[in-house]
Structure formats: structure tokens, C-alpha cells
Design an enzyme around this catalytic site. Structure first.
Site, PDB file in Angstrom:
ATOM      1  N   CYS A 115       0.826  -1.128  -0.096  1.00 48.73           N
ATOM      2  CA  CYS A 115       0.117   0.171  -0.031  1.00 48.73           C
ATOM      3  C   CYS A 115       0.938   1.212   0.159  1.00 48.73           C
ATOM      4  CB  CYS A 115      -0.925  -0.062   0.999  1.00 48.73           C
ATOM      5  SG  CYS A 115      -1.635   1.526   1.174  1.00 48.73           S
ATOM      6  N   CYS A 118      -0.480   4.345   2.637  1.00 44.01           N
ATOM      7  CA  CYS A 118      -0.561   4.083   4.082  1.00 44.01           C
ATOM      8  C   CYS A 118      -0.060   2.638   4.291  1.00 44.01           C
ATOM      9  CB  CYS A 118      -1.933   4.654   4.800  1.00 44.01           C
ATOM     10  SG  CYS A 118      -3.549   3.951   3.914  1.00 44.01           S
ATOM     11  N   SER A 119      -1.179   1.796   4.707  1.00 42.18           N
ATOM     12  CA  SER A 119      -1.019   0.607   5.187  1.00 42.18           C
ATOM     13  C   SER A 119      -2.303  -0.281   4.854  1.00 42.18           C
ATOM     14  CB  SER A 119      -0.575   0.417   6.581  1.00 42.18           C
ATOM     15  OG  SER A 119      -1.552   1.123   7.317  1.00 42.18           O
ATOM     16  N   CYS A 120      -3.226   0.066   3.712  1.00 46.06           N
ATOM     17  CA  CYS A 120      -4.277  -0.911   3.577  1.00 46.06           C
ATOM     18  C   CYS A 120      -3.972  -2.359   3.567  1.00 46.06           C
ATOM     19  CB  CYS A 120      -4.960  -0.456   2.321  1.00 46.06           C
ATOM     20  SG  CYS A 120      -5.584   1.143   2.475  1.00 46.06           S
TER      21      CYS A 120
END
Lengths: 216, 118
Positions: A115, A118-120
């Protein structure tokens, strides 16, 4: 004669406040207490989430999905066609996986998920994302130099294996379906699930061991 | 085998076995974000944009590329979405934070910490 032991006083002071939480922890307590008072979250929901994601969930659900896909061709077809529906059959649909795409590794294709924003991450299937997944280094390098990142994780790809990098978003997340290891024909679905590593479902692991406990 | 890119941080693989949460507050941040999304108070898109912006700020400020930095950015993102979508102004949150600090300071170690209600 009075004595004033400043060291002793400082020590007492320190002990009294040794339990003072960090600034971050205090800000979290502030948000938590306000959101609970407003009825926007409940303490029970938060406790249940923390308990589930700190310990219980991990990548087991994702591993079950992959093992089932290896054993059941119809399920695999449904998974690759519409992953959210397929995992709903197993009761694994979460808030973050309403839109999920399963991507399959083959002899000539390797999939890697990142991602960049961000950090999906499909955390209802894989638990909380590993720390490296959240670093700026991984988020940028996975796109710029996927083979270099893979090499760092011990995955060296032959030149004829193409790397597909999938950039997750809030609306679409990815699950890599790794290749079933050779020599596992006799294993049950539950035994197969034990072979599937979290990293294989993100794409930073490729060749799974045919016995649990071998390899990464 | 190719070498890690120049300027890269410690090899990513080294972080592989780290516990995902170092401190309970880090888990609470993620739990609150997920609960707000589940409730429909915050859209997944708004959350990921807020988190992405906070991570970008951290990187621009030269903060180290660690899990601690990530969760601090997540906390800033949560404060922003709570203000923007939860209708709780930042001053209220900040005052509440100070009230918790005062409560901790006023409570002897070992006793449960409670906010004083006036």
C-alpha cells in the site's frame, strides 16, 4: 539538625509518577473516553478488537482460504472471480475486505502486495500487518525495486518470472494465492493451511515448504 | 542476489518477527479507527487518506522509519478524523488528555486512575 536529601526526594517523586503513561498513551485515553461518552464506540468493542487482533486472528484465516482454494477448484474459481463473496462463504468478511481481489502466483508470475499511501491490508484475513509492511522503505521500494525487496526476503526469481505489484487502497485490497508445494497431494486442507505463511499471502515469500515448520 | 537499495533502512526482513504492537495504546488506535469505520462514522477512504497524510508528514519531518513512528502517525490521523468526522474539537481532546495526566499524577501508584468529575 534537619537534613534534606534531594536525591531521596527526587526518587520518591519518580516512584510516584513512574506509572504516568506516555504522551501518546494519554492522547489515546482522551480519544477513547470521549468516543465512548459520545456513544461512537464501546469499550467492549475496543477490548474485543485488541484481544482478537493482538493474539487470536493472525494469518490463519487467510491460510485457510488458500488451502481451500488448493483443494477445491470451484472455490478457487469463485475466489479469483470475486474474492469478497468467496471469503463470505467462510464467514471471514471484515470491514476492510468488502472489496478484495485474490491474485494467483504461477510458474511465470509472482504477485507482490503493497500500500503505497498508508498500510491498507486485508487484516480480517491476515491479522495486523507486519511492521515492515508499514515502513516508508517498503511502501516505496516495493514499487521501484520489487526484485530487490524480494531478494531481501530471500526470494530470488528467475528472469522469466514476471513480478506484478498490486497497490492496495481503502477500496481494494489483495490476497496472494501462492503455489501449492509439490508432494503435498496426500495432505488434508487443515494440514495444507499450516504450510501457508503470512508473507506468502503478501508476496514476500514464494516457495512454500511441503512440511510445516520447514523454511520461513 | 541484489543488495538493498542505497539509503535503505535496516533490512525489512529483520522486522519480520517483531510484535505488531509495542504498547497497548498502539492497538487502541487501530481498534478505534476500525470501530469508527465499522460504524460508518468514518469512511475507509477518509481514514486511509488521513493516515497517508500523517505518514507523509512524519517522513518529511525525518522521523525514523519504525513501527513507533507509524503508530504515532496513526494517532495523529485518528485525532484528525475524530475532529473532522466525529465532531469532537481538538481543544476538547487536548483538555481531556491533560485531565488524564492530572488524574495519573494525583493517583498513588497501584490505585485505579479515574477522572475527577466536577
Amino acid at each position: 539538625m534537619t537534613s534534606f536529601d534531594s536525591t531521596k526526594v527526587a526518587e520518591i517523586h519518580r516512584q510516584l509518577h513512574a506509572h504516568l503513561p506516555s504522551d501518546s498513551a494519554l492522547r489515546v485515553k482522551a480519544l477513547e473516553s470521549l468516543l465512548v461518552e459520545k456513544g461512537m464506540v464501546t469499550a467492549e468493542t475496543l477490548d474485543a478488537w485488541v484481544e482478537a487482533y493482538s493474539e487470536k486472528i493472525g494469518p490463519k484465516r487467510g491460510a485457510h482460504v488458500v488451502a481451500k482454494a488448493w483443494c477445491d477448484a470451484d472455490f478457487k474459481a469463485r475466489l479469483l472471480d470475486d474474492a469478497a463473496s468467496a471469503i463470505r462463504e467462510l464467514g471471514y468478511l471484515g470491514n476492510a475486505t468488502a472489496h478484495l481481489k485474490a491474485v494467483e502466483n504461477t510458474a511465470t508470475v509472482h504477485n507482490l502486495v503493497v500500500c503505497t499511501l498508508c498500510s491498507c491490508y486485508p487484516f480480517s484475513l491476515l491479522g495486523v500487518a507486519p511492521n515492515w509492511y508499514k515502513t516508508a522503505a517498503y511502501r516505496s521500494r516495493a514499487v521501484r525495486d520489487p526484485r530487490g525487496v524480494l531478494a531481501e526476503f530471500g526470494v530470488s526469481l528467475a528472469d522469466d518470472v514476471a513480478v506484478h505489484v498490486w497497490d492496495s487502497t481503502a477500496e481494494l485490497r489483495y490476497l496472494v494465492v501462492p503455489q501449492r508445494p509439490a508432494g503435498t497431494e496426500a495432505l488434508s486442507e487443515a494440514e495444507l493451511a499450516k504450510l501457508v505463511t503470512r508473507n506468502a499471502m503478501i508476496g514476500t515469500d514464494r516457495d512454500l515448504a511441503a512440511q510445516p515448520g520447514e523454511g520461513a | 542476489m541484489s543488495q538493498p537499495a542505497e539509503g535503505a533502512v535496516a533490512p525489512l526482513k529483520r522486522m519480520d518477527g517483531e510484535p505488531v504492537f509495542d504498547a497497548p495504546w498502539q492497538a487502541s488506535v487501530m481498534a478505534m479507527a476500525d470501530a469508527l469505520i465499522a460504524r460508518g462514522a468514518v469512511t475507509p477512504k477518509a481514514w486511509s487518506e488521513a493516515l497517508g497524510a500523517a505518514l507523509k508528514d512524519a517522513e518529511a519531518a525525518g522521523e525514523p522509519d519504525t513501527a513507533e513512528t507509524y503508530y504515532k502517525a496513526a494517532l495523529r490521523a485518528l485525532e484528525r478524523v475524530v475532529e473532522a468526522h466525529g465532531g469532537i474539537p481538538a481543544e476538547i481532546v487536548s483538555a481531556r488528555r491533560d485531565a488524564w495526566e492530572a488524574a495519573y499524577r494525583a493517583t498513588p501508584h497501584g490505585k485505579p486512575v479515574r477522572l475527577s468529575r466536577e
